[in-house]
Design a protein around this motif. Structure first.
Motif, mmCIF file in Angstrom:
data_model
loop_
_atom_site.group_PDB
_atom_site.id
_atom_site.type_symbol
_atom_site.label_atom_id
_atom_site.label_comp_id
_atom_site.label_asym_id
_atom_site.label_seq_id
_atom_site.Cartn_x
_atom_site.Cartn_y
_atom_site.Cartn_z
ATOM 1 N N ASP A 72 0.855 -1.194 0.000
ATOM 2 C CA ASP A 72 0.000 0.000 0.000
ATOM 3 C C ASP A 72 0.887 1.239 0.000
ATOM 4 O O ASP A 72 2.033 1.194 0.456
ATOM 5 C CB ASP A 72 -0.856 -0.004 1.292
ATOM 6 N N ALA A 73 0.341 2.357 -0.487
ATOM 7 C CA ALA A 73 1.008 3.643 -0.295
ATOM 8 C C ALA A 73 0.759 4.176 1.110
ATOM 9 O O ALA A 73 1.550 4.947 1.641
ATOM 10 C CB ALA A 73 0.497 4.657 -1.308
ATOM 11 N N HIS A 74 -0.359 3.728 1.695
ATOM 12 C CA HIS A 74 -0.836 4.329 2.957
ATOM 13 C C HIS A 74 -0.729 3.353 4.120
ATOM 14 O O HIS A 74 -0.932 2.152 3.953
ATOM 15 C CB HIS A 74 -2.295 4.762 2.784
ATOM 16 N N ASP A 104 -2.798 1.326 -4.995
ATOM 17 C CA ASP A 104 -2.126 2.635 -4.981
ATOM 18 C C ASP A 104 -0.688 2.539 -4.479
ATOM 19 O O ASP A 104 0.019 3.542 -4.428
ATOM 20 C CB ASP A 104 -2.944 3.702 -4.246
ATOM 21 N N ASP A 109 -3.318 -3.013 -1.892
ATOM 22 C CA ASP A 109 -3.926 -1.757 -2.322
ATOM 23 C C ASP A 109 -3.126 -1.297 -3.532
ATOM 24 O O ASP A 109 -1.925 -1.030 -3.433
ATOM 25 C CB ASP A 109 -3.853 -0.730 -1.185
#
Ligand SMILES: [Mn+2]
Length: 286
Positions: A133-135, A215, A213
């Protein structure tokens, strides 16, 4: 005799009894904080997946060599009620697990992971999580809401406890999230997949839930997502990382989420998402 038109993800049209891997869509995006639309991802991916081949030159494998992929369609979800939505996802995952098959979910926003993971953790208590994920998704709550896409991995931690969650590609979150991770509750690896080999070595033979994710990819590769973050990984890096995880870990459940078709004006992000799913399905086939 003519057949009725039934749209599945490409290559996922075996009978349920013969299936080893069962796809389902979780079209939910109610807690999305920025740009919604991921509820449309699974349907659009089914449609666009037919632009792919069933053969992967990366792995020299063809989906038709295995023929044990089943697409069980989208869940009908009461959008707006996260509790009921997560229950429905948990039940579907539970059914698939109880039938001795591998659940493969297509989101949806990232909160959907919690429903699927609950079912997996109930059945397989020693399960670990590998999270791309980026987050961070580690907030205790987001604007007072504990069932949020921004809190999903924190909620998973509530279930599995310390030292079971391994994050990669992370490049966004607030300072308290990064500090919390540093306390050792989860293993947070920033920016890329450095350390992934050591992680899978450590997890060899252990059950792993794998959540991606999309992203985590750089927005130049994957712009069609609600919360793009500059500085992400390239497509081939992601494919290599997926190979590293699936070839070395005992995957007991997985999901791919956060494609947002309304923001994918070129269709290229959908094509990326479909290819990720195809490559994962083939990696999971032995
Ligand atoms: Mn994200």
């Amino acid at each position: 005799m003519l057949n009725k038109n039934v749209m599945t993800f490409i290559g996922c049209d075996c009978e349920y009894e013969d299936a080893k891997i069962v796809l389902f869509g979780a079209p939910f995006d109610s807690t999305t904080s920025y740009r919604p639309g991921t509820r449309f991802a699974s349907q659009v991916m089914r449609n666009d997946s037919w632009g792919l081949e069933t053969y992967s030159p990366y792995q020299d494998k063809d989906m038709t060599d295995y023929g044990y992929y089943f697409d069980s369609g989208d869940l009908e979800l009461p959008i707006g009620d996260s509790v009921q939505v997560l229950d429905a996802i948990e039940k579907r995952t539970e059914t698939i697990l109880n039938d001795g098959k591998l659940p493969f979910m297509i989101g949806g926003e990232h909160l959907v992971t919690l429903g699927s993971f609950r079912a997996v953790a109930k059945k397989i208590p020693d399960v670990h999580i590998i999270h791309f994920d980026a987050h961070t998704d580690l907030r205790e709550d987001y604007l007072g809401v504990t069932l949020s896409h921004a809190s999903v991995i924190r909620r998973c931690h509530d279930i599995v406890g310390d030292g079971k969650i391994f994050q990669f590609g992370i490049r966004s979150g607030d300072r308290p999230e990064f500090l919390w991770a540093k306390e050792g509750y989860v293993s947070l690896n920033k920016f890329n997949f450095n350390g992934l080999k050591e992680t899978v070595e450590k997890l060899k033979g252990k059950p792993v839930y794998f959540t991606i994710d999309l992203d985590v990819l750089d927005p130049s590769v994957f712009p069609g997502t609600g919360t793009p973050e500059a500085g992400g990984v390239q497509f081939m890096e992601l494919l290599d990382a997926i190979h590293t995880v699936i070839a070395n870990c005992n995957i007991v459940g997985c999901d791919v989420n956060e494609l947002c078709p309304p923001l994918d004006t070129s269709g290229a992000s959908t094509a990326v998402a479909c290819k990720v799913v195809r490559e994962m399905l083939l990696e999971l086939s032995k």
